[in-house]
Design an enzyme around this catalytic site. Structure first.
Site, PDB file in Angstrom:
ATOM      1  N   GLU A   4     -24.018 108.490  79.988  1.00 47.75           N
ATOM      2  CA  GLU A   4     -25.348 108.376  79.419  1.00 47.75           C
ATOM      3  C   GLU A   4     -26.459 108.892  80.276  1.00 47.75           C
ATOM      4  O   GLU A   4     -27.385 109.387  79.753  1.00 47.75           O
ATOM      5  CB  GLU A   4     -25.495 106.877  79.195  1.00 47.75           C
ATOM      6  CG  GLU A   4     -26.891 106.540  78.559  1.00 47.75           C
ATOM      7  CD  GLU A   4     -26.920 106.756  77.047  1.00 47.75           C
ATOM      8  OE1 GLU A   4     -26.147 106.675  76.340  1.00 47.75           O
ATOM      9  OE2 GLU A   4     -27.584 107.930  77.032  1.00 47.75           O
TER      10      GLU A   4
ATOM     11  N   GLU B 230     -38.512 120.672  92.312  1.00 47.58           N
ATOM     12  CA  GLU B 230     -37.723 120.895  93.344  1.00 47.58           C
ATOM     13  C   GLU B 230     -38.250 122.252  94.102  1.00 47.58           C
ATOM     14  O   GLU B 230     -39.084 123.104  93.766  1.00 47.58           O
ATOM     15  CB  GLU B 230     -36.390 121.395  92.825  1.00 47.58           C
ATOM     16  CG  GLU B 230     -35.438 120.413  91.959  1.00 47.58           C
ATOM     17  CD  GLU B 230     -34.967 119.115  92.973  1.00 47.58           C
ATOM     18  OE1 GLU B 230     -34.879 119.289  94.300  1.00 47.58           O
ATOM     19  OE2 GLU B 230     -34.877 118.096  92.516  1.00 47.58           O
TER      20      GLU B 230
ATOM     21  N   LYS C 175     -27.955 119.826  79.157  1.00 52.30           N
ATOM     22  CA  LYS C 175     -28.115 118.584  78.307  1.00 52.30           C
ATOM     23  C   LYS C 175     -27.982 119.020  76.861  1.00 52.30           C
ATOM     24  O   LYS C 175     -27.496 118.214  76.155  1.00 52.30           O
ATOM     25  CB  LYS C 175     -29.558 118.096  78.758  1.00 52.30           C
ATOM     26  CG  LYS C 175     -29.639 117.760  80.067  1.00 52.30           C
ATOM     27  CD  LYS C 175     -31.240 117.102  80.064  1.00 52.30           C
ATOM     28  CE  LYS C 175     -31.483 116.594  81.650  1.00 52.30           C
ATOM     29  NZ  LYS C 175     -32.863 116.851  82.076  1.00 52.30           N
TER      30      LYS C 175
ATOM     31  N   THR D 299     -31.530 109.834  95.253  1.00 51.99           N
ATOM     32  CA  THR D 299     -32.581 108.840  94.087  1.00 51.99           C
ATOM     33  C   THR D 299     -31.968 107.987  93.076  1.00 51.99           C
ATOM     34  O   THR D 299     -32.295 106.940  93.176  1.00 51.99           O
ATOM     35  CB  THR D 299     -33.330 110.194  93.173  1.00 51.99           C
ATOM     36  OG1 THR D 299     -33.969 110.888  94.249  1.00 51.99           O
ATOM     37  CG2 THR D 299     -34.044 109.601  92.352  1.00 51.99           C
TER      38      THR D 299
ATOM     39  N   VAL E 215     -28.128 112.918  80.195  1.00 50.62           N
ATOM     40  CA  VAL E 215     -28.862 113.629  79.204  1.00 50.62           C
ATOM     41  C   VAL E 215     -30.223 112.579  78.895  1.00 50.62           C
ATOM     42  O   VAL E 215     -30.032 111.215  78.618  1.00 50.62           O
ATOM     43  CB  VAL E 215     -28.198 113.605  78.079  1.00 50.62           C
ATOM     44  CG1 VAL E 215     -29.149 114.452  76.951  1.00 50.62           C
ATOM     45  CG2 VAL E 215     -26.986 114.105  77.772  1.00 50.62           C
TER      46      VAL E 215
ATOM     47  N   LYS F  96     -25.261 116.382  84.589  1.00 46.31           N
ATOM     48  CA  LYS F  96     -25.066 117.087  83.398  1.00 46.31           C
ATOM     49  C   LYS F  96     -24.419 118.457  83.508  1.00 46.31           C
ATOM     50  O   LYS F  96     -23.820 119.208  82.876  1.00 46.31           O
ATOM     51  CB  LYS F  96     -26.511 117.266  82.891  1.00 46.31           C
ATOM     52  CG  LYS F  96     -27.459 117.888  83.882  1.00 46.31           C
ATOM     53  CD  LYS F  96     -28.355 116.641  84.190  1.00 46.31           C
ATOM     54  CE  LYS F  96     -29.303 117.090  85.246  1.00 46.31           C
ATOM     55  NZ  LYS F  96     -30.519 116.024  85.491  1.00 46.31           N
TER      56      LYS F  96
ATOM     57  N   ASP G  63     -31.412 123.397  82.930  1.00 46.74           N
ATOM     58  CA  ASP G  63     -31.128 122.081  83.080  1.00 46.74           C
ATOM     59  C   ASP G  63     -31.341 121.580  81.602  1.00 46.74           C
ATOM     60  O   ASP G  63     -30.262 120.727  81.212  1.00 46.74           O
ATOM     61  CB  ASP G  63     -32.093 121.411  84.006  1.00 46.74           C
ATOM     62  CG  ASP G  63     -32.038 119.619  83.825  1.00 46.74           C
ATOM     63  OD1 ASP G  63     -31.006 119.055  84.405  1.00 46.74           O
ATOM     64  OD2 ASP G  63     -33.021 119.334  83.309  1.00 46.74           O
TER      65      ASP G  63
HETATM   66  N1  LIG Z   1     -32.966 112.452  90.134  1.00 45.18           N
HETATM   67  C1  LIG Z   1     -32.878 112.014  88.882  1.00 45.18           C
HETATM   68  O1  LIG Z   1     -34.004 111.557  88.274  1.00 45.18           O
HETATM   69  C2  LIG Z   1     -31.727 112.311  87.912  1.00 45.18           C
HETATM   70  C3  LIG Z   1     -31.961 112.267  86.633  1.00 45.18           C
HETATM   71  C4  LIG Z   1     -30.715 112.290  85.715  1.00 45.18           C
HETATM   72  C5  LIG Z   1     -29.465 112.676  86.378  1.00 45.18           C
HETATM   73  N2  LIG Z   1     -29.562 113.111  87.724  1.00 45.18           N
HETATM   74  C6  LIG Z   1     -28.209 113.410  88.266  1.00 45.18           C
HETATM   75  O2  LIG Z   1     -27.965 112.481  89.185  1.00 45.18           O
HETATM   76  C7  LIG Z   1     -26.977 113.264  90.132  1.00 45.18           C
HETATM   77  C8  LIG Z   1     -27.586 112.807  91.579  1.00 45.18           C
HETATM   78  O3  LIG Z   1     -29.072 113.319  91.727  1.00 45.18           O
HETATM   79  P1  LIG Z   1     -29.909 112.804  92.655  1.00 45.18           P
HETATM   80  O4  LIG Z   1     -31.241 112.985  92.471  1.00 45.18           O
HETATM   81  O5  LIG Z   1     -29.695 111.243  93.001  1.00 45.18           O
HETATM   82  O6  LIG Z   1     -29.514 113.638  94.011  1.00 45.18           O
HETATM   83  P2  LIG Z   1     -29.888 113.276  95.524  1.00 45.18           P
HETATM   84  O7  LIG Z   1     -31.090 112.560  95.627  1.00 45.18           O
HETATM   85  O8  LIG Z   1     -30.029 114.845  96.059  1.00 45.18           O
HETATM   86  O9  LIG Z   1     -28.952 112.567  95.982  1.00 45.18           O
HETATM   87  C9  LIG Z   1     -27.374 113.084  96.262  1.00 45.18           C
HETATM   88  C10 LIG Z   1     -26.661 112.258  97.004  1.00 45.18           C
HETATM   89  O10 LIG Z   1     -25.438 112.841  97.113  1.00 45.18           O
HETATM   90  C11 LIG Z   1     -24.931 112.564  98.544  1.00 45.18           C
HETATM   91  N3  LIG Z   1     -24.071 113.908  98.741  1.00 45.18           N
HETATM   92  C12 LIG Z   1     -24.166 115.198  98.794  1.00 45.18           C
HETATM   93  N4  LIG Z   1     -22.989 115.892  99.233  1.00 45.18           N
HETATM   94  C13 LIG Z   1     -21.854 114.730  99.538  1.00 45.18           C
HETATM   95  C14 LIG Z   1     -20.854 115.044  99.961  1.00 45.18           C
HETATM   96  N5  LIG Z   1     -20.037 116.106 100.038  1.00 45.18           N
HETATM   97  N6  LIG Z   1     -19.998 113.794 100.027  1.00 45.18           N
HETATM   98  C15 LIG Z   1     -20.650 112.563  99.946  1.00 45.18           C
HETATM   99  N7  LIG Z   1     -22.073 112.432  99.514  1.00 45.18           N
HETATM  100  C16 LIG Z   1     -22.745 113.616  99.204  1.00 45.18           C
HETATM  101  C17 LIG Z   1     -26.171 112.904  99.274  1.00 45.18           C
HETATM  102  O11 LIG Z   1     -25.850 112.121 100.683  1.00 45.18           O
HETATM  103  P3  LIG Z   1     -27.176 112.036 101.877  1.00 45.18           P
HETATM  104  O12 LIG Z   1     -28.046 111.241 101.271  1.00 45.18           O
HETATM  105  O13 LIG Z   1     -26.294 111.499 102.837  1.00 45.18           O
HETATM  106  O14 LIG Z   1     -27.614 113.609 102.151  1.00 45.18           O
HETATM  107  C18 LIG Z   1     -27.118 111.966  98.605  1.00 45.18           C
HETATM  108  O15 LIG Z   1     -27.113 110.632  98.833  1.00 45.18           O
HETATM  109  C19 LIG Z   1     -27.146 114.767  89.930  1.00 45.18           C
HETATM  110  O16 LIG Z   1     -25.891 114.872  89.359  1.00 45.18           O
HETATM  111  C20 LIG Z   1     -28.369 114.698  89.058  1.00 45.18           C
HETATM  112  O17 LIG Z   1     -28.241 116.018  88.105  1.00 45.18           O
HETATM  113  C21 LIG Z   1     -30.443 112.758  88.529  1.00 45.18           C
END
Ligand SMILES: NC(=O)c1ccc[n+]([C@@H]2O[C@H](COP(=O)([O-])OP(=O)(O)OC[C@H]3O[C@@H](n4cnc5c(N)ncnc54)[C@H](OP(=O)(O)O)[C@@H]3O)[C@@H](O)[C@H]2O)c1
Length: 452
Positions: free
Chosen positions: A147, A208, A223, A30, A150, A123, A219
Site C-alpha cells: 500500500e 533529493e 507508481k 524516514t 503508491v 515502488k 517515480d
Molecule cells: N520517504 C518517503 O516519504 C517514502 C514514501 C513512500 C515510499 N517510500 C519508499 O520507502 C523506502 C524507504 O525510503 P526512506 O525514505 O525511508 O529511505 P531512507 O531514509 O534512505 O532509509 C533507508 C534505510 O535503509 C537502510 N539501508 C540501506 N542499505 C542497507 C543495507 N544494505 N542493509 C541494511 N539496511 C540498509 C539505511 O540504513 P542507514 O540508516 O544505517 O544508512 C536506512 O535506514 C523506499 O523504497 C522508498 O521508495 C518512501
C-alpha cells in the site's frame, strides 16, 4: 506462528492469549523509523483493532551507531537484513531499504523462501520485479503487501482492490509525485523558473540531491504501472509507460496556462483503449474547474473512474514518515487479522497480458509555445504547417511585439492524434524564425474517462 497467509489467519479466541504478530523491520530511515514509532505509540489501539498485538521484534539498517528517529529499546539488531528472513522470532518482514535491486530484493526473496509475508513501500522494486515476486509469493502461499508504494498515505490500493472492486475501472489518473507538484506550485506562486525552485526544494528537503527520479517522471511512472495493474487486472508493464518530466516547463508556460484557464500538473494517466493499455506520465494542462487542478504543494491525489461509481478523488500526503508509516501499518494490520488478497486483485493466472498503447495514438488537444522572430509571414508559416498535417488550431496568442527579436507565440489545438501533432511540431521547430525547441504540453479535459 509464521507469516504464511493460512497461518496468520488462525488466532486464539481470547484476546489476552492472542499471540502477537512479530515484525522485523529492515531500513530505519524516514519510513522505517516512522513505522517503529507508530507501532509503539498506537500499540494499544492496534491490539484492540486487530485482536492481537503487532510488535517489532528485530530491526536492521546499515549503521548501528547512527541516531534514529525512534526508540529501539528492547529490539534485536541484525547487522545483515537477510537475518530477518531466517529469524524464528519474525513472522512478517517489512522491507524499507529501497532500490529496485540489491539488498531489498534479496531480502524479499529470502523472506518468501522462508515462508514469511512481506510488507514494502518500494515502488521501484514492485514496478520492475512485481510479477516475479508475486509468482514466488503465490507459490509459497505468502503475501506481499505494498500500500505504501503508491501515493504514501492515500489508501489507493485498498480502494481499488476492495472499496471499488465491484466496478470495471475505466480510467485512473493522479498527481503521484509530491516533489513535482511542489515545484510546479511554487513556480506558479512565485513566477520563478524550474531551476531556482528546484534548488529551493532541495534546500528544504522536498527534493533529493539527485532529483532525476522525481523531476523526470520515473517515480510517478513506477507508481502508475502498479496502479494500472491493480485497476485493470493486468500484468505490470513498466516498460510500456510513456514517461516525461517537468524540466521543460517554464514560468512563462505556467502564466499562459492560467490565462487560458488551465493549471499545469505532472499527471500519471492510465486507461484501457482499443490499442492496448495507455499509461503515460507527463506535464498536463488541466482545466481550473477540475478538483485536481487545486491539489497543491506536496499533496498527491488519485482520481478513479468506475462504471457504476463514477469518478472519485482521494487526496492526501504522498510521502513523509507519518503518512507512509500509516500505509505500511495498515498492511501489517491486515496480516495480523488474517486478511490477504491477491497482490494485484486477481490470482496471477487471471491477470491479462495487455499490449501498451503507443503514445502516437493519443487523441486530445495540445498547447504549443514557440519563441519566434517577430517578422511578417512567420505566423502564416506556422499555421500552414499545422494545416498540412491536418491539425486544427483553436487559438493563437502573441502578446509582445519586438520587431526582429524573438517573442513567445502560443497556440492551442482542437482534438488531434499525437502522431500528427508531433510531425507538425517537428516541422515548426525547423522553421528559420523559430529560435528554440517548441514546448508542447498536452491538454487533458478530464471530463470522462481518464484523459482527453
Ligand atoms: N520517504 C518517503 O516519504 C517514502 C514514501 C513512500 C515510499 N517510500 C519508499 O520507502 C523506502 C524507504 O525510503 P526512506 O525514505 O525511508 O529511505 P531512507 O531514509 O534512505 O532509509 C533507508 C534505510 O535503509 C537502510 N539501508 C540501506 N542499505 C542497507 C543495507 N544494505 N542493509 C541494511 N539496511 C540498509 C539505511 O540504513 P542507514 O540508516 O544505517 O544508512 C536506512 O535506514 C523506499 O523504497 C522508498 O521508495 C518512501
Amino acid at each position: 506462528m509464521t507469516g504464511r497467509i493460512a497461518s496468520v489467519a488462525a488466532r486464539p479466541a481470547s484476546r489476552s492469549q492472542a499471540a502477537p504478530l512479530k515484525v522485523g523491520v529492515a531500513g530505519l530511515g524516514t519510513v522505517g523509523a516512522g513505522v517503529v514509532r507508530l507501532l509503539r505509540s498506537n500499540a494499544e489501539l492496534l491490539t484492540r483493532r486487530c485482536g492481537r498485538p503487532v510488535q517489532v521484534t528485530a530491526v536492521s539498517a546499515r549503521d548501528r551507531a547512527r541516531r534514529r528517529d525512534c526508540d529501539l529499546t528492547g529490539l534485536r539488531w541484525c547487522e545483515d537484513p537477510l537475518a530477518l528472513a531466517a529469524d524464528a522470532d519474525v513472522d512478517v518482514v517489512v522491507e524499507l531499504i529501497g532500490g529496485a535491486e540489491g539488498p531489498a530484493k534479496k531480502l524479499i526473496e529470502a523472506a518468501i523462501v522462508a515462508g514469511k509475508s512481506v510488507v514494502t513501500a518500494n515502488k521501484a522494486l514492485i514496478a520492475h520485479h512485481g510479477m516475479a515476486l508475486a509468482r514466488a509469493a503465490e507459490a509459497a502461499g505468502v503475501a506481499i503487501a505494498f500500500e505504501a508504494a503508491v501515493a504514501g498515505g492515500i489508501p489507493i490500493v485498498k480502494n481499488l482492490r476492495e472499496g471499488l472492486a465491484a466496478n470495471r475501472i475505466q480510467g485512473i489518473y493522479g498527481i503521484l509525485n509530491g516533489t513535482c507538484n511542489y515545484i510546479l506550485t511554487e513556480m506558479r506562486r512565485t513566477k520563478r523558473d524550474f531551476t531556482a525552485v528546484l534548488a529551493e526544494a532541495q534546500r528544504l528537503g522536498y527534493a533529493e540531491a539527485d532529483p532525476s527520479f522525481d523531476v523526470d517522471g520515473i517515480d510517478a511512472a513506477h507508481k502508475l504501472a502498479i496502479l494500472a495493474s491493480v485497476a485493470f487486472g493486468c500484468e505490470i508493464d513498466f516498460a510500456g509507460v510513456h514517461v516525461e518530466g517537468i524540466r521543460h516547463v517554464s514560468a512563462l508556460d505556467i502564466t499562459f496556462a492560467e490565462e487560458l484557464g488551465y493549471r499545469i500538473k505532472l499527471l500519471g494517466l492510465a486507461r484501457p483503449t482499443p490499442h492496448g493499455i495507455e499509461q503515460r506520465v507527463h506535464a498536463c494542462m488541466v482545466p481550473l474547474s477540475t478538483p485536481i487542478a487545486h491539489v497543491e504543494g506536496v499533496f498527491n491525489a488519485v482520481v478513479t473512474e468506475g462504471d457504476f461509481v463514477g469518478q472519485s478523488m482521494a487526496e492526501g500526503r504522498g510521502a513523509g514518515a507519518g503518512p507512509t508509516a500509516s500505509a505500511v501499518v495498515s498492511d501489517l494490520m491486515d496480516l495480523a487479522r488474517g486478511r490477504a488478497l491477491p497482490m494485484f486483485g486477481l490470482p496471477l493466472a487471471d491477470l491479462a497480458k495487455l499490449p501498451a498503447a503507443p503514445i502516437g495514438r493519443r487523441v486530445g488537444a495540445y498547447y504549443v509555445r514557440l519563441m519566434v522572430v517577430d517578422r511578417p509571414g512567420v505566423i502564416a508559416d506556422v499555421a500552414g504547417t499545422l494545416r498540412d498535417e491536418q491539425v486544427s488550431m483553436e487559438a493563437m496568442i502573441q502578446r509582445a511585439r519586438a520587431p526582429g527579436e524573438p517573442v513567445p507565440v502560443v497556440l492551442t489545438t482542437h482534438e488531434t492524434e499525437e502522431a500528427a501533432m508531433r510531425r507538425a511540431v517537428d516541422r515548426i521547430a525547423r522553421l528559420d524564425a523559430v529560435t528554440e525547441p517548441p514546448c508542447m504540453i498536452r491538454i487533458e479535459t478530464l471530463e470522462t474517462g481518464a484523459a482527453g
